[in-house]
Design a protein around this motif. Structure first.
Motif, PDB file in Angstrom:
ATOM      1  N   ARG A  36       0.840  -1.205   0.000  1.00 25.07           N
ATOM      2  CA  ARG A  36       0.000   0.000   0.000  1.00 25.07           C
ATOM      3  C   ARG A  36       0.869   1.246   0.000  1.00 25.07           C
ATOM      4  NH1 ARG A  36      -5.143   0.166   0.477  1.00 25.07           N
ATOM      5  NH2 ARG A  36      -5.216  -2.021   1.093  1.00 25.07           N
ATOM      6  N   ASN A  40      -7.178   3.112  -5.539  1.00 22.55           N
ATOM      7  CA  ASN A  40      -6.700   2.135  -4.564  1.00 22.55           C
ATOM      8  C   ASN A  40      -5.186   2.077  -4.696  1.00 22.55           C
ATOM      9  OD1 ASN A  40      -6.389   0.016  -2.836  1.00 22.55           O
ATOM     10  ND2 ASN A  40      -7.280  -1.520  -4.200  1.00 22.55           N
ATOM     11  N   VAL A  80      -2.483   0.599  -4.211  1.00 24.00           N
ATOM     12  CA  VAL A  80      -1.710  -0.603  -3.931  1.00 24.00           C
ATOM     13  C   VAL A  80      -0.984  -0.990  -5.216  1.00 24.00           C
ATOM     14  CG1 VAL A  80      -1.790  -2.994  -3.145  1.00 24.00           C
ATOM     15  CG2 VAL A  80      -3.381  -1.338  -2.201  1.00 24.00           C
ATOM     16  N   SER A 130      -1.922  -3.684 -12.405  1.00 26.59           N
ATOM     17  CA  SER A 130      -3.310  -3.657 -12.859  1.00 26.59           C
ATOM     18  C   SER A 130      -3.798  -2.226 -13.118  1.00 26.59           C
ATOM     19  CB  SER A 130      -4.185  -4.390 -11.833  1.00 26.59           C
ATOM     20  OG  SER A 130      -5.379  -4.829 -12.439  1.00 26.59           O
ATOM     21  N   ALA A 131      -5.033  -1.939 -12.784  1.00 23.11           N
ATOM     22  CA  ALA A 131      -5.638  -0.646 -13.148  1.00 23.11           C
ATOM     23  C   ALA A 131      -4.891   0.534 -12.532  1.00 23.11           C
ATOM     24  CB  ALA A 131      -7.108  -0.633 -12.719  1.00 23.11           C
ATOM     25  N   ALA A 175      -0.334  -2.859   5.745  1.00 21.66           N
ATOM     26  CA  ALA A 175       0.166  -2.254   4.520  1.00 21.66           C
ATOM     27  C   ALA A 175       0.267  -3.283   3.410  1.00 21.66           C
ATOM     28  CB  ALA A 175       1.533  -1.631   4.767  1.00 21.66           C
ATOM     29  N   ILE A 176       0.610  -4.510   3.785  1.00 20.96           N
ATOM     30  CA  ILE A 176       0.871  -5.522   2.776  1.00 20.96           C
ATOM     31  C   ILE A 176      -0.336  -6.446   2.658  1.00 20.96           C
ATOM     32  CG2 ILE A 176       2.381  -7.413   2.121  1.00 20.96           C
ATOM     33  CD1 ILE A 176       4.620  -5.913   3.664  1.00 20.96           C
ATOM     34  N   PRO A 177      -1.074  -6.295   1.553  1.00 17.43           N
ATOM     35  CA  PRO A 177      -2.297  -7.083   1.419  1.00 17.43           C
ATOM     36  C   PRO A 177      -2.007  -8.558   1.194  1.00 17.43           C
ATOM     37  CG  PRO A 177      -1.965  -5.683  -0.519  1.00 17.43           C
ATOM     38  CD  PRO A 177      -0.814  -5.431   0.382  1.00 17.43           C
ATOM     39  N   GLU A 212      -8.367 -10.966 -13.917  1.00 17.14           N
ATOM     40  CA  GLU A 212      -7.782  -9.661 -13.568  1.00 17.14           C
ATOM     41  C   GLU A 212      -8.885  -8.635 -13.319  1.00 17.14           C
ATOM     42  OE1 GLU A 212      -4.827  -7.856 -16.156  1.00 17.14           O
ATOM     43  OE2 GLU A 212      -4.824  -6.042 -14.934  1.00 17.14           O
ATOM     44  N   PHE A 263      -2.046  -7.526 -16.830  1.00 15.51           N
ATOM     45  CA  PHE A 263      -1.252  -6.488 -16.162  1.00 15.51           C
ATOM     46  C   PHE A 263      -1.087  -6.775 -14.669  1.00 15.51           C
ATOM     47  CE2 PHE A 263      -2.874  -4.381 -19.980  1.00 15.51           C
ATOM     48  CZ  PHE A 263      -1.654  -3.980 -20.540  1.00 15.51           C
ATOM     49  N   ILE A 264      -1.047  -8.051 -14.336  1.00 15.41           N
ATOM     50  CA  ILE A 264      -0.710  -8.486 -12.976  1.00 15.41           C
ATOM     51  C   ILE A 264       0.399  -9.533 -13.124  1.00 15.41           C
ATOM     52  CG2 ILE A 264      -2.901  -7.991 -11.798  1.00 15.41           C
ATOM     53  CD1 ILE A 264      -3.753 -10.871 -12.368  1.00 15.41           C
ATOM     54  N   ARG A 291      -6.069  -6.145  -1.495  1.00 16.10           N
ATOM     55  CA  ARG A 291      -5.888  -5.021  -2.405  1.00 16.10           C
ATOM     56  C   ARG A 291      -7.238  -4.500  -2.860  1.00 16.10           C
ATOM     57  NH1 ARG A 291      -5.141  -4.591  -8.150  1.00 16.10           N
ATOM     58  NH2 ARG A 291      -5.558  -6.810  -8.331  1.00 16.10           N
TER      59      ARG A 291
END
Lengths: 196, 488
Positions: free
Chosen positions: A122, A135, A137, A182-183, B239-241, B278, B312-313, B488
């Motif tokens: 984040r 978002n 992240v 991603s987005a 902070a870290i999902p 995605e 895009f991941i 996220r």
């Protein structure tokens, strides 16, 4: 809008090119110093070692070309190790000078968490690069980062705070991978492409 | 989130009783030596239980408390406190707070006297639970009041903290009772106790509303938990999902899904599936090429290329990777990370070689584990054949060799929708620092939560559940978020 993507052998250029195109850019992939020096918008990617990346830039005269372009008024986005290259200095295995386009130094993560950081984190961000990012992240893969850089526009935490993005006038850098975020990542690229 | 070391004292020494049994004692030595070895910092909270006092009602370890208090530790002392005099003894010896058990549950008038005299902020109510029932008198009998009544009474007296122990979990090293803490309806700050045996337990407890701390005993003494590391993980937990990862099992360019790695059926086009995932919020995509014969490798590379071009991941690809060249070909085709399985078991050096060549972040160990007697065995050839190697030990070794993450699949649970194998996950996540992706068995949203919360996984993977649209990735993330797990 045309974007010149610097074709470094120590970067995953294809992925960034695809993301830039999806974000609306016309992408020129180049390692020609003259083309780079005359570009209006530059993207400097990089993965792996800072030293290897910097060495490639200097051996090919691309460090000067990038500085010339910025002096002429081009905007520049550094990505991951490309972002680290913008700083004065990196402490990866000794000390290696960077491009010196933004103030600060790059250090190894010092905390107790496993290094490299691999994954989403984040980000607390502001400024035009992050306009409309709902978002915050982003996806990171890094063992090194700038900490508390004077030109910081985004910060994240990995066993301690680190600089996730910088901006000094026309020069931008993001420690994360927008092409894997991603987005949110595509939005950052779109903002860079649209920024005047 | 307070991480509070707990020392049980008997005869001047730090000890542990297994499930409260005085006949089953492990001795760890004198308290000062133990605390030094644990790196307990000045100003930290420390939980002390006088076991002799809990049996006899007479405090005996006051000298120890006096000595430790002068070291700048904030001590909460307990064990058989049934009177104001007894409670005062601890405060006089330098304890910051007293921990009151039996009396809090069974003798409200005595509790009131103690609170009136010492102040509510110097009292922690200790409530021990077995099967939802409050136990008192050294866990020997049921309390007169229900848990809800005890909690309400404690709150009414102005006490702020309650130490809640699940007796069945205490000292058993199988994890705390997350469901118990989640079910509590109270404004008290809850200190969880019992069963905390991995750093992920501390992180998971911190995510439950009302839980403000946890007490750790045996796991610290046995070095299963490093205090500094636990505190660092707790600090970054939001902070870290945690990640939700759909998996495409691909054969000959088509997505298929097998049950227990055997029956296989067609489930669609990989590019379409990847793009849908995605859009639904997938944090990463895994492609496992389950045919991966030499003849079909070209097809697999083409699938990876096509999928990576529309994604895009991050993309992780595994299946049939035997050499550095196979690894390189997949990265070139667009994979961000490559999972190695059978080949690494046959030649562990492959992990180190790939890490050196492509970076640790590119290497994922795929471990297919199968229960064999009282342990787990690493399987080869798509889970069909035993390697004779202990799966937990193999994961630990792979971390040393240079893998960035572990994709841990329960062969027994795969395709069954009966839940991830939590025991397997705990066994691995408690011995490695790198992330573990839980795989095999997801059937409902609670399973995903349990893999992260109780299993300590940093990511949860499922295939058929998402293919068959029984659940969407959005459903899973929404539920995890509602349970306090960051996504996220």
């Amino acid at each position: 809008m045309k974007v010149s993507l610097i074709d470094s052998p120590v970067a995953n250029v294809a992925n960034i090119a695809r993301a830039l195109r999806t974000a609306g850019a016309e992408v020129e992939i180049t390692s020609d110093p003259i083309a780079i020096a005359n570009a209006q918008k530059l993207v400097l990617p990089g993965v792996g070692s800072f030293i290897a990346a910097m060495q490639w830039l200097t051996e090919n005269g691309i460090d000067h070309a990038i500085r010339d372009a910025v002096k002429r008024g081009a905007s520049l986005l550094g990505v991951c190790v490309g972002h680290q290259l913008l700083f004065d200095l990196s402490h990866e295995m000794g000390s290696t000078p960077g491009l010196g386009l933004v103030k600060g130094e790059v250090h190894k993560f010092g905390g107790i968490l496993p290094v490299p950081q691999i994954g989403w984190n984040r980000v607390a961000a502001n400024g035009p690069l992050f306009d409309g990012v709902e978002n915050g992240v982003f996806y990171f893969v890094n063992s090194y980062a700038a900490m508390n850089a004077p030109d910081e526009i985004a910060r994240a935490d990995y066993g301690g705070p680190f600089t996730a993005a910088v901006q000094r006038e026309r020069v931008f850098g993001v420690q994360f991978h927008p092409e894997k975020s991603s987005a949110a990542g595509l939005r950052v690229l779109r903002n860079f492409i649209a920024w005047m | 989130m307070d991480v509070i070391p707990s020392l049980d004292l008997l005869g001047g020494n730090v000890v542990r009783l297994l499930r409260g049994d005085f006949a089953n004692v492990t001795t760890y030595g004198d308290p000062e030596t133990v605390l030094d070895s644990l790196d307990v910092l000045v100003g930290s909270r420390l939980h002390i239980v006088d076991l002799e006092a809990s049996r006899s009602g007479h405090p005996v370890e006051t000298n120890i408390v006096r000595r430790l208090a002068t070291r700048g530790l904030r001590i909460q002392a307990g064990g058989g406190i049934r009177s104001l005099d007894h409670a005062r003894t601890w405060i006089d010896a330098g304890a910051e707070k007293v921990v009151i058990g039996t009396v809090a549950a069974d003798a409200p008038e005595v509790l009131r006297t103690i609170v009136d005299d010492l102040g509510a902020d110097r009292v922690i109510a200790a409530i021990d639970i077995r099967d939802g029932v409050v136990r008192v008198g050294g866990w020997e009998r049921d309390a007169k009041s229900s848990l809800a009544e005890v909690l309400r009474r404690v709150e009414e007296l102005g006490i702020g903290e309650a130490l809640i122990t699940d007796i069945s979990k205490d000292g058993a090293m199988r994890g705390p009772s997350f469901a118990l803490y989640r079910s509590l309806r109270t404004n008290l700050r809850i200190i969880a106790s019992g069963g905390v045996s991995a750093i992920s337990d501390v992180v998971s407890l911190g995510r439950i509303a009302n839980v403000s701390g946890c007490v750790i005993g045996r796991a610290l003494l046995d070095r299963r938990i490093d205090l500094a590391e636990a505190k660092a993980r707790v600090a970054t937990t939001n902070a870290i999902p945690e990640r939700v990862i759909p998996c495409l099992d691909v054969r000959d360019g088509r997505v298929v899904k097998g049950v227990n790695f055997v029956d296989v059926r067609d489930a669609g086009d990989p590019v379409e599936c990847a793009m849908r995932y995605e859009a639904e919020g997938a944090d990463e995509l895994v492609i496992l090429d389950i045919s991966a014969t030499d003849a079909n490798r070209a097809t697999a590379l083409d699938t990876v290329r096509r999928v990576s071009e529309s994604l895009f991941i991050p993309l992780t690809v595994g299946g049939g990777v035997r050499t550095i060249e196979d690894f390189r070909a997949l990265l070139r085709a667009g994979a961000d990370r490559v999972a190695i399985n059978t080949a690494a078991l046959r030649n562990p050096q492959l992990i180190a070689d790939c890490a050196r060549e492509f970076g640790v972040q590119a290497v994922v160990l795929s471990c297919d584990a199968k229960r064999t007697g009282d342990h787990f065995e690493a399987m080869v050839r798509s889970g069909k054949e035993s390697s004779g190697v202990d799966a937990v030990e193999w994961c630990r070794r792979a971390e040393e060799l240079g893998t960035g993450e572990i994709l841990l699949t329960s062969v027994d649970r795969d395709g069954t929708n009966s839940g991830y194998d939590i025991e397997l996950l705990r066994a691995v996540t408690s011995v490695v620092k790198i992330g573990v992706i839980a795989s095999g068995g997801a059937g409902n949203v609670e399973h995903f939560r349990d893999a992260i919360e109780a299993g300590g996984a940093r990511a949860v993977l499922a295939a058929s559940l998402f293919h068959d649209r029984k659940l969407s990735i959005g459903d899973v993330k929404q539920f995890l978020s509602s349970e306090g797990i960051p996504v996220r």
